[in-house]
Design an enzyme around this catalytic site. Structure first.
Site, PDB file in Angstrom:
ATOM      1  N   GLN A 122      89.863  -4.976  71.307  1.00 32.64           N
ATOM      2  CA  GLN A 122      89.212  -3.917  70.760  1.00 32.64           C
ATOM      3  C   GLN A 122      89.593  -2.743  70.649  1.00 32.64           C
ATOM      4  O   GLN A 122      89.948  -2.045  69.824  1.00 32.64           O
ATOM      5  CB  GLN A 122      87.962  -4.099  71.204  1.00 32.64           C
ATOM      6  CG  GLN A 122      87.004  -3.136  70.593  1.00 32.64           C
ATOM      7  CD  GLN A 122      85.434  -2.970  71.232  1.00 32.64           C
ATOM      8  OE1 GLN A 122      84.738  -3.582  70.442  1.00 32.64           O
ATOM      9  NE2 GLN A 122      85.466  -2.213  72.402  1.00 32.64           N
TER      10      GLN A 122
ATOM     11  N   MET B 161      77.245  -0.108  73.536  1.00 31.20           N
ATOM     12  CA  MET B 161      76.004  -0.834  73.406  1.00 31.20           C
ATOM     13  C   MET B 161      74.782  -0.731  74.350  1.00 31.20           C
ATOM     14  O   MET B 161      73.745  -1.790  74.350  1.00 31.20           O
ATOM     15  CB  MET B 161      76.299  -2.435  72.900  1.00 31.20           C
ATOM     16  CG  MET B 161      77.429  -2.519  71.887  1.00 31.20           C
ATOM     17  SD  MET B 161      77.359  -3.638  70.952  1.00 31.20           S
ATOM     18  CE  MET B 161      77.930  -5.009  72.183  1.00 31.20           C
TER      19      MET B 161
ATOM     20  N   GLU C 113      89.804  -1.251  78.453  1.00 32.34           N
ATOM     21  CA  GLU C 113      90.686  -2.359  78.406  1.00 32.34           C
ATOM     22  C   GLU C 113      90.409  -3.440  78.778  1.00 32.34           C
ATOM     23  O   GLU C 113      90.706  -4.549  78.683  1.00 32.34           O
ATOM     24  CB  GLU C 113      92.027  -2.261  79.537  1.00 32.34           C
ATOM     25  CG  GLU C 113      92.945  -0.949  79.047  1.00 32.34           C
ATOM     26  CD  GLU C 113      93.984  -0.466  80.181  1.00 32.34           C
ATOM     27  OE1 GLU C 113      93.715  -1.058  81.208  1.00 32.34           O
ATOM     28  OE2 GLU C 113      94.832   0.050  79.553  1.00 32.34           O
TER      29      GLU C 113
ATOM     30  N   HIS D 121      80.857   1.633  82.068  1.00 27.56           N
ATOM     31  CA  HIS D 121      80.690   2.491  81.224  1.00 27.56           C
ATOM     32  C   HIS D 121      80.742   4.091  81.849  1.00 27.56           C
ATOM     33  O   HIS D 121      81.447   4.805  81.136  1.00 27.56           O
ATOM     34  CB  HIS D 121      79.297   2.445  80.608  1.00 27.56           C
ATOM     35  CG  HIS D 121      78.911   1.098  79.934  1.00 27.56           C
ATOM     36  ND1 HIS D 121      78.393   0.158  80.220  1.00 27.56           N
ATOM     37  CD2 HIS D 121      79.610   0.699  78.577  1.00 27.56           C
ATOM     38  CE1 HIS D 121      78.181  -0.955  79.556  1.00 27.56           C
ATOM     39  NE2 HIS D 121      79.026  -0.370  78.359  1.00 27.56           N
TER      40      HIS D 121
ATOM     41  N   ALA E  40      72.865  -0.965  78.059  1.00 26.94           N
ATOM     42  CA  ALA E  40      72.834  -1.784  79.307  1.00 26.94           C
ATOM     43  C   ALA E  40      74.065  -1.252  80.257  1.00 26.94           C
ATOM     44  O   ALA E  40      74.780  -2.092  80.499  1.00 26.94           O
ATOM     45  CB  ALA E  40      73.046  -3.227  79.012  1.00 26.94           C
ATOM     46  N   LEU E  41      73.980   0.001  80.476  1.00 22.69           N
ATOM     47  CA  LEU E  41      75.379   0.695  80.872  1.00 22.69           C
ATOM     48  C   LEU E  41      75.466   0.283  82.639  1.00 22.69           C
ATOM     49  O   LEU E  41      74.575  -0.104  83.260  1.00 22.69           O
ATOM     50  CB  LEU E  41      75.039   2.246  80.984  1.00 22.69           C
ATOM     51  CG  LEU E  41      74.904   2.623  79.434  1.00 22.69           C
ATOM     52  CD1 LEU E  41      74.826   4.163  79.536  1.00 22.69           C
ATOM     53  CD2 LEU E  41      75.903   2.146  78.566  1.00 22.69           C
ATOM     54  N   HIS E  42      76.668   0.163  82.963  1.00 23.57           N
ATOM     55  CA  HIS E  42      76.939   0.031  84.339  1.00 23.57           C
ATOM     56  C   HIS E  42      78.168   0.725  84.935  1.00 23.57           C
ATOM     57  O   HIS E  42      78.677   1.894  83.804  1.00 23.57           O
ATOM     58  CB  HIS E  42      77.367  -1.475  84.349  1.00 23.57           C
ATOM     59  CG  HIS E  42      78.510  -2.079  83.460  1.00 23.57           C
ATOM     60  ND1 HIS E  42      79.659  -1.453  83.084  1.00 23.57           N
ATOM     61  CD2 HIS E  42      78.558  -2.956  82.200  1.00 23.57           C
ATOM     62  CE1 HIS E  42      80.328  -2.169  82.273  1.00 23.57           C
ATOM     63  NE2 HIS E  42      79.576  -2.931  81.541  1.00 23.57           N
TER      64      HIS E  42
HETATM   65  P1  AMP Z   1      80.025  -2.141  75.513  1.00 19.82           P
HETATM   66  O1  AMP Z   1      78.670  -1.442  75.633  1.00 19.82           O
HETATM   67  O2  AMP Z   1      80.038  -3.662  76.076  1.00 19.82           O
HETATM   68  O3  AMP Z   1      80.250  -2.235  73.820  1.00 19.82           O
HETATM   69  O4  AMP Z   1      81.071  -1.392  75.863  1.00 19.82           O
HETATM   70  C1  AMP Z   1      81.357   0.073  75.464  1.00 19.82           C
HETATM   71  C2  AMP Z   1      82.705   0.448  76.093  1.00 19.82           C
HETATM   72  O5  AMP Z   1      82.838   0.330  77.608  1.00 19.82           O
HETATM   73  C3  AMP Z   1      83.970  -0.271  75.528  1.00 19.82           C
HETATM   74  O6  AMP Z   1      84.898   0.375  75.206  1.00 19.82           O
HETATM   75  C4  AMP Z   1      84.166  -1.304  76.757  1.00 19.82           C
HETATM   76  O7  AMP Z   1      85.540  -1.701  76.596  1.00 19.82           O
HETATM   77  C5  AMP Z   1      84.156  -0.609  77.998  1.00 19.82           C
HETATM   78  N1  AMP Z   1      83.718  -1.297  79.044  1.00 19.82           N
HETATM   79  C6  AMP Z   1      82.802  -2.442  79.148  1.00 19.82           C
HETATM   80  N2  AMP Z   1      82.957  -2.926  80.490  1.00 19.82           N
HETATM   81  C7  AMP Z   1      83.673  -2.316  81.004  1.00 19.82           C
HETATM   82  C8  AMP Z   1      84.470  -2.564  82.234  1.00 19.82           C
HETATM   83  N3  AMP Z   1      83.976  -3.218  83.208  1.00 19.82           N
HETATM   84  N4  AMP Z   1      85.456  -1.558  82.610  1.00 19.82           N
HETATM   85  C9  AMP Z   1      85.971  -0.531  81.747  1.00 19.82           C
HETATM   86  N5  AMP Z   1      85.445  -0.353  80.572  1.00 19.82           N
HETATM   87  C10 AMP Z   1      84.370  -1.188  80.204  1.00 19.82           C
END
Ligand code: AMP
Length: 278
Positions: free
Chosen positions: A153, A29, A148, A36, A31-33
């Site tokens: 999810q 979604m 994870e 991601h 706002a990558l870190h």
């Molecule tokens: P999101 O953008 O929050 O929907 O996350 C996209 C994907 O990145 C999902 O599969 C999340 O589980 C994964 N994700 C988010 N934060 C982390 C994290 N700290 N470590 C590993 N995977 C992550």
């Protein structure tokens, strides 16, 4: 790196891809870190072409404020994806994803959808299932990578491909953490500096639970967690020690089964989740 916004453009690209090339898909979604990025890196090691989507999916939010305040950092996201060797960024609009309106399918994931996040965020997993199925049908990847961090999810998506009989391998990726242990999350950037310090408690408590799990009753662990949160500025929404298959909370431990501990807590209005293997 190519940036594609329509399904037509994506189809044109996919038609040119050699049939033996393995496609890895990382839905996000934005706002990558670094969490991601770790998914992109794992995807790159396992596939020939990596497609990352950026789409803030309106139908998986149960809370309008959370949707409206969800961080958007597109320029930085694209730089990061380019730097880490992503091949395609797919950034569809809401009407492109939902031409017939923003309506979720109703899924039966065998009960897993009713626990934890499902209990506290009504309709969340129908929204997740709907968007992930739509992406899978558009992209038809060989592999899809999920963190994870959102363990429930991940289990839901594994069920989804079973239900829809899709031949996509779902790969779970480890949780990336800040140096002090806080699980990385797009929502962390909304934390005040005081709450950012306080939020580290979530991981500290989970680490303690992991230690206690070997020699303490489940009941004692629940009491410990509740007391720790009562002393803090965070508001516990749920704590659960759950069997990883059913995600149901357990009262006692059975030999041969696997468990995880899960926490959802509010730091002011920012909702944070984390979990740990036991
Ligand atoms: P999101 O953008 O929050 O929907 O996350 C996209 C994907 O990145 C999902 O599969 C999340 O589980 C994964 N994700 C988010 N934060 C982390 C994290 N700290 N470590 C590993 N995977 C992550």
């Amino acid at each position: 790196m190519e940036i594609l916004k329509s399904i037509t453009e994506l189809n044109l690209y996919l038609q040119k891809v050699e049939s033996q090339s393995k496609i890895g898909f990382v839905p996000t979604m934005g706002a990558l870190h670094k969490g991601h990025v770790s998914l992109i890196e794992i995807a790159k090691r396992n596939s020939d072409i990596v497609i990352c989507s950026i789409f803030v999916n309106p139908i998986q939010f149960d809370n309008e404020n959370d949707f409206e305040t969800y961080p958007l950092t597109i320029k930085d996201d694209l730089n990061l994806l380019n730097r880490f060797g992503c091949d395609i960024v797919f950034m569809p609009s809401v009407p492109e994803m939902y031409p017939n309106g923003e309506v979720s399918n109703n899924y039966d994931f065998g009960g897993v959808e009713n626990e934890m996040e499902g209990a506290f965020r009504k309709g969340h997993f129908n929204g997740v299932g709907t968007v992930v199925a739509r992406f899978f049908n558009i992209i038809r990847p060989d592999f899809a990578f999920f963190g994870e961090k959102d363990f429930q999810q991940l289990q839901i998506v594994k069920k989804l491909v079973e239900i829809e009989k899709m031949s996509i391998k779902i790969i779970g990726c480890p949780i990336c953490r800040e140096n002090d242990g806080l699980a990385m999350s797009s929502r962390n950037r909304r934390l005040s500096s005081a709450m950012r310090q306080e939020a580290v408690l979530i991981n500290q408590i989970l680490n303690e639970v992991q230690k206690m799990f070997k020699n303490t009753t489940v009941d004692m662990i629940y009491k410990y967690v509740t007391t720790e949160f009562e002393k803090s500025a965070l508001k516990l929404e749920y704590f659960s020690i759950s069997n990883i298959k059913t995600l149901k909370p357990v009262d006692f431990i059975e030999e041969g089964e696997e468990y995880r501990a899960f926490i959802a807590a509010f730091a002011d209005d920012v909702r944070l989740i984390d979990n740990i293997i036991l």
